[in-house]
Scaffold this active site. Structure first.
Site, PDB file in Angstrom:
ATOM      1  N   SER A 146       0.864  -1.186   0.000  1.00  0.00           N
ATOM      2  CA  SER A 146       0.000   0.000   0.000  1.00  0.00           C
ATOM      3  C   SER A 146       0.898   1.233   0.000  1.00  0.00           C
ATOM      4  CB  SER A 146      -0.870   0.018   1.269  1.00  0.00           C
ATOM      5  OG  SER A 146      -1.475   1.287   1.457  1.00  0.00           O
ATOM      6  N   TYR A 160      -1.494  -0.657  10.387  1.00  0.00           N
ATOM      7  CA  TYR A 160      -1.643  -1.048   8.974  1.00  0.00           C
ATOM      8  C   TYR A 160      -0.411  -0.614   8.187  1.00  0.00           C
ATOM      9  CZ  TYR A 160      -3.853  -1.111   4.286  1.00  0.00           C
ATOM     10  OH  TYR A 160      -4.165  -1.349   2.962  1.00  0.00           O
TER      11      TYR A 160
END
Ligand code: NAD
Length: 256
Positions: A146, A160
């Site tokens: 990501s 995350y």
């Protein structure tokens, strides 16, 4: 099939019941791959496999939790039993359950779960896939990271981000370890993609949809199908000498 970049290739895709993973599975099958969908969501996984079959592609579902080494071994064995080998593995399954809370408010349980699915899950997936690729003389792995693993974001996603940064480091190290075994390993770093994961973040109050789109210099959200095209490039011979990269698909978000 015209314009088929993956004709006859055997591909395993984790987290492909819905979202970006499902878009990758559909695109790979449309490009001639025989696809195994591995996910904890049995209904969604079977529905995605059925949709691919209806479109004339080849797909089957196997229930696999990426936090379980034995589930992943079963997933690899399913692909090999069905198609004789495993040419392509996409390690896409991931979660974002932090809900925008600050780092100091994140619970240990939430941290452990983010690491377990998003980072350990990618390592366990490669651990299951690489022996088969070594045995058959090569393969291609594409991991899902990501932009959050590349740059700091003011979104309350510390756990995350740390897990996705770990995926990028793991990808680079693995690429070097296996390049002489004809196994290429890359990662993709999407910006904000229109999926259920985005809906959860909006519901959790992390941002509104226009605010999410504004994170991109383009001001436009990215579709799962658009991200899938980058996975196709990295899975195909078009990227033959590309390994160890973390490729952003982020509409310029990390360009500055
Ligand atoms: P999604 O929630 O729509 O899909 C995630 C899929 O993973 C689901 O099918 C889910 O059942 C499956 N899954 C979850 N935990 C699993 C487990 N333990 N084992 C096996 N499968 C499991 O989300 P998405 O947006 O399609 O996300 C896919 C990947 O893309 C994730 O790794 C996510 O972090 C990453 N990503 C998403 C965005 C975005 O904006 N949506 C941006 C960058 C990266």
């Amino acid at each position: 099939m015209a314009d088929s970049l993956l004709t006859g290739k055997s591909a395993l895709i984790t987290g492909a019941a819905q979202g970006i993973g499902a878009a990758i599975a559909r695109l790979f099958a449309a490009q001639g791959a025989q696809v195994v969908i591995a996910d904890i969501d049995e209904d969604g996984g079977k529905a995605t496999a059925a949709a691919i079959t209806e479109d004339g592609g080849q797909a089957r579902f196997v229930r696999a939790d990426v936090t379980s080494a034995s589930d992943l071994d079963t997933a690899v064995r399913t692909a090999v039993a069905a198609h004789g080998r495993l040419d392509i593995a996409v390690n896409n399954a991931g979660i974002e359950e932090q809900g925008g809370c600050a780092l100091h408010e994140l619970t240990e349980e939430a941290w452990d779960r983010l690491m377990s699915v998003n980072l350990k899950g990618v390592w366990l997936s490669m651990k299951a896939e690489i022996p088969q690729m070594l045995a058959q003389g090569g393969g291609t792995i594409v991991n899902m990271a990501s932009v959050a693993g590349l740059t700091g974001l003011p979104l309350g996603i510390a756990g995350y981000s740390a897990a996705k940064g770990g995926v990028i480091a793991l990808t680079r190290t693995a690429a070097i370890e296996y390049v002489r075994h004809n196994i290429r390993i890359n990662a993709v770093c999407p910006g904000v993609v229109r999926t259920a994961l985005l809906d959860q973040a909006i519901e959790a109050g992390m941002f509104t949809e226009p605010e999410a789109a504004a994170l991109h210099p383009s001001g436009v959200l990215i579709s799962p199908q658009e991200v899938a095209q980058t996975f196709l490039y990295l899975a195909s011979e078009a990227s033959r000498h590309v390994t160890g990269h973390a490729l952003p698909v982020d509409a310029g978000m990390t360009a500055g």
